[in-house]
Design a protein around this motif. Structure first.
Motif, short mmCIF file in Angstrom:
data_model
loop_
_atom_site.label_atom_id
_atom_site.label_comp_id
_atom_site.label_asym_id
_atom_site.label_seq_id
_atom_site.Cartn_x
_atom_site.Cartn_y
_atom_site.Cartn_z
N ALA A 159 0.84 -1.21 0.00
CA ALA A 159 0.00 0.00 0.00
C ALA A 159 0.87 1.25 0.00
O ALA A 159 2.04 1.22 0.41
CB ALA A 159 -0.93 0.02 1.21
N CYS A 160 0.27 2.34 -0.46
CA CYS A 160 0.91 3.66 -0.44
C CYS A 160 -0.16 4.70 -0.17
O CYS A 160 -1.12 4.83 -0.94
CB CYS A 160 1.60 3.95 -1.77
SG CYS A 160 2.24 5.63 -1.90
N LEU A 161 -0.03 5.42 0.95
CA LEU A 161 -0.94 6.52 1.28
C LEU A 161 -0.25 7.81 0.85
O LEU A 161 0.82 8.14 1.36
CB LEU A 161 -1.24 6.55 2.77
CG LEU A 161 -1.88 5.27 3.35
CD1 LEU A 161 -2.06 5.40 4.86
CD2 LEU A 161 -3.21 4.97 2.69
N LEU A 190 0.29 18.03 10.48
CA LEU A 190 -0.85 17.14 10.70
C LEU A 190 -0.43 15.83 11.36
O LEU A 190 0.64 15.29 11.09
CB LEU A 190 -1.54 16.83 9.38
CG LEU A 190 -2.11 18.00 8.58
CD1 LEU A 190 -2.81 17.49 7.33
CD2 LEU A 190 -3.05 18.85 9.43
N ILE A 191 -1.31 15.34 12.24
CA ILE A 191 -1.19 14.02 12.83
C ILE A 191 -2.41 13.23 12.38
O ILE A 191 -3.55 13.63 12.65
CB ILE A 191 -1.14 14.07 14.37
CG1 ILE A 191 0.04 14.94 14.85
CG2 ILE A 191 -1.04 12.67 14.96
CD1 ILE A 191 0.02 15.23 16.34
N CYS A 192 -2.19 12.11 11.69
CA CYS A 192 -3.29 11.31 11.14
C CYS A 192 -3.35 9.94 11.80
O CYS A 192 -2.32 9.37 12.15
CB CYS A 192 -3.13 11.13 9.63
SG CYS A 192 -3.19 12.67 8.69
N THR A 193 -4.55 9.44 11.97
CA THR A 193 -4.76 8.08 12.47
C THR A 193 -5.41 7.24 11.38
O THR A 193 -6.40 7.66 10.77
CB THR A 193 -5.66 8.08 13.72
OG1 THR A 193 -5.07 8.90 14.72
CG2 THR A 193 -5.81 6.67 14.27
N PHE A 194 -4.85 6.05 11.12
CA PHE A 194 -5.35 5.16 10.08
C PHE A 194 -5.70 3.80 10.67
O PHE A 194 -5.07 3.35 11.63
CB PHE A 194 -4.29 4.93 8.99
CG PHE A 194 -3.83 6.18 8.29
CD1 PHE A 194 -4.48 6.66 7.16
CD2 PHE A 194 -2.72 6.88 8.77
CE1 PHE A 194 -4.05 7.80 6.51
CE2 PHE A 194 -2.27 8.04 8.12
CZ PHE A 194 -2.95 8.50 6.99
N ASP A 202 -6.28 5.80 1.31
CA ASP A 202 -6.55 7.09 1.94
C ASP A 202 -8.04 7.32 2.18
O ASP A 202 -8.44 7.87 3.21
CB ASP A 202 -6.00 8.23 1.06
CG ASP A 202 -4.49 8.30 1.07
OD1 ASP A 202 -3.93 8.82 2.05
OD2 ASP A 202 -3.86 7.84 0.10
N ASP A 203 -8.87 6.93 1.23
CA ASP A 203 -10.30 7.25 1.29
C ASP A 203 -11.02 6.53 2.41
O ASP A 203 -11.84 7.13 3.13
CB ASP A 203 -10.98 6.91 -0.05
CG ASP A 203 -10.47 7.78 -1.18
OD1 ASP A 203 -10.06 8.92 -0.89
OD2 ASP A 203 -10.48 7.31 -2.34
N LEU A 206 -8.48 6.48 6.57
CA LEU A 206 -8.12 7.63 7.40
C LEU A 206 -9.24 7.87 8.40
O LEU A 206 -10.39 8.11 8.03
CB LEU A 206 -7.93 8.87 6.52
CG LEU A 206 -7.67 10.20 7.26
CD1 LEU A 206 -6.37 10.12 8.06
CD2 LEU A 206 -7.64 11.35 6.26
N GLU A 207 -8.92 7.79 9.69
CA GLU A 207 -9.95 7.89 10.73
C GLU A 207 -10.04 9.27 11.37
O GLU A 207 -11.13 9.72 11.72
CB GLU A 207 -9.69 6.85 11.82
CG GLU A 207 -9.89 5.42 11.34
CD GLU A 207 -9.91 4.43 12.49
OE1 GLU A 207 -10.50 3.35 12.31
OE2 GLU A 207 -9.34 4.72 13.55
N SER A 208 -8.92 9.94 11.56
CA SER A 208 -8.96 11.26 12.20
C SER A 208 -7.73 12.07 11.82
O SER A 208 -6.70 11.50 11.42
CB SER A 208 -9.03 11.12 13.73
OG SER A 208 -7.85 10.55 14.24
#
Length: 391
Positions: A159-161, A190-194, A202-203, A206-208
């Motif tokens: 995978a690649c985000l 940005l801090i992202c949660t997956f 990505d679609d 991505l949770e937050s």
């Protein structure tokens, strides 16, 4: 070749001093090089039989955490090593490292030979990596605005985000107690949660998103039943967040000023890391001076937010910026030395090329202090490097 020589270490306690202040003295110092190179990171093996040290020579050296004995080194990277990590109990003799040369390499720490390598691609750089995933078989890597995933068993990219961040991804962490969750942080603020279950994209995964508003240097997950996330930025601010719901607990935009006012030594110039004690449910912010003194400052993020007076001071070992702190506490249980580590508080490494071992000030072995007398003189070219750049 590692050298050492004897010298006295002066004790000059600050005043006023909090009742619970602990001072630590030098037991041992190792000069890792003879040029203008320095220590990036120190990480321990699970059983504390060795510790790995990454250097600005693109080399990883291994030492005994208790005796300071030099074991050997791993060579192969052609650019800056950005992170090192032992694989854990599943493969205790394997050390992994990622680099700006675009690779993640694995080393056998018994032979110091490379045993595998993953390449992120031409012109790519790897700033951070983490092992985890629902089945524990994933490697996630923070790269140039992308997060890449491989199955470490067959080294196949899965995978690649590339839509969640627009700048270098400086940190990736699988959440310890929820291995399907991945937290990333970037120079874009940005801090992202997956959620890494299933086909990662990505679609759908991505949770937050948390916005710190400025480039992020380092993040860490801490806390018990209510897990939090601490975040240090490249402009030395500190944020505490509830990572599950994206709620900001507190942001210390003036963290350096608050820490500097909490002791009467030189002003705090930078922050090295945060340290969490699970046993005490307590968080410390580790700040340093350009002359190499360190302080542990307790962080109160509940109720009235505050950075309290220093509760531990490490002074007299380094002569330059400190890059890494390794407390010798397997359970992160605070400052008290135990019989299992023979009174050793921990190790620090810095831009003076030194590894310093610290003992509690009430240890009888502190009178046997010794330190390298061979100082590293840094060239003007090296001095101009931005300390905050992780890559």
């Amino acid at each position: 070749m590692e050298t050492s020589a004897s010298m006295d270490v002066e004790e000059q306690p600050p005043s006023p001093t909090p009742n619970n202040l602990k001072r630590f003295g030098i037991k041992n110092s190792i000069q890792t090089n003879f040029g203008d190179d320095y220590v990036f990171q120190i990480v321990p093996k699970d059983d504390w039989s060795s510790m790995a040290v990454s250097l600005s020579t693109n080399t990883v050296k291994l030492y005994s955490p208790l005796a300071g004995q030099y074991f050997g080194e791993c060579n192969g990277h052609s650019a800056t090593i950005n992170q090192i990590l032992f694989s854990g109990a599943s493969d205790p003799n394997v050390l992994s490292s990622c680099s700006s040369d675009g690779t993640i390499r694995a080393w056998d720490t018994r032979t110091f030979q490379q045993v595998s390598s993953i390449n992120a691609g031409l012109s790519q750089q790897v700033f951070s990596f983490s092992y985890g995933g629902p089945g524990g078989n994933l490697i996630a890597a923070g790269c140039k605005s992308q997060i890449l995933f491989w199955d470490w068993r067959n080294k196949k990219q899965i995978a690649c985000l590339e839509e969640s961040h627009v700048d270098d991804v400086t940190q990736v962490h699988f959440v310890p107690d929820e291995q399907s969750k991945l937290i990333s942080a970037s120079a874009d603020g940005l801090i992202c949660t997956f959620d890494t279950s299933g086909n990662i994209n990505d679609d759908d995964h991505l949770e937050s998103v948390i916005n710190m508003g400025t480039s992020i240097a380092k993040v860490g997950i801490f806390g018990g039943s209510s897990p939090k996330l601490w975040c240090l930025t490249h402009i030395e601010t500190l944020g505490i967040w509830d990572w599950k719901d994206g709620r900001n607990e507190v942001t210390f935009s003036d963290a350096r000023t608050l820490a500097s006012e909490s002791w009467n030594l030189d002003q705090i110039d930078y922050f090295v890391d945060c340290h969490y004690s699970r046993e005490a449910d307590k968080l410390w912010l580790i700040g340093g001076t350009n002359a190499g003194t360190l302080g542990y400052f307790p962080v109160n993020y509940r109720g009235v937010a505050a950075i309290g007076p220093a509760e531990a001071i490490l002074e007299g070992g380094h002569t330059d910026v400190v890059r890494s702190v390794l407390p010798m506490s397997r359970n992160h249980s605070g400052f008290a030395p135990s019989s299992s580590n023979q009174g050793v508080f921990g190790w620090t490494g810095g831009e003076d090329g030194r590894l310093c071992c610290w003992f509690s000030d009430d240890s009888p072995q502190i009178n046997q202090s010794w330190i390298s007398s061979s100082l590293v003189m840094k060239s003007d070219k090296t001095r101009k490097k931005n300390r905050h750049q992780p890559y």
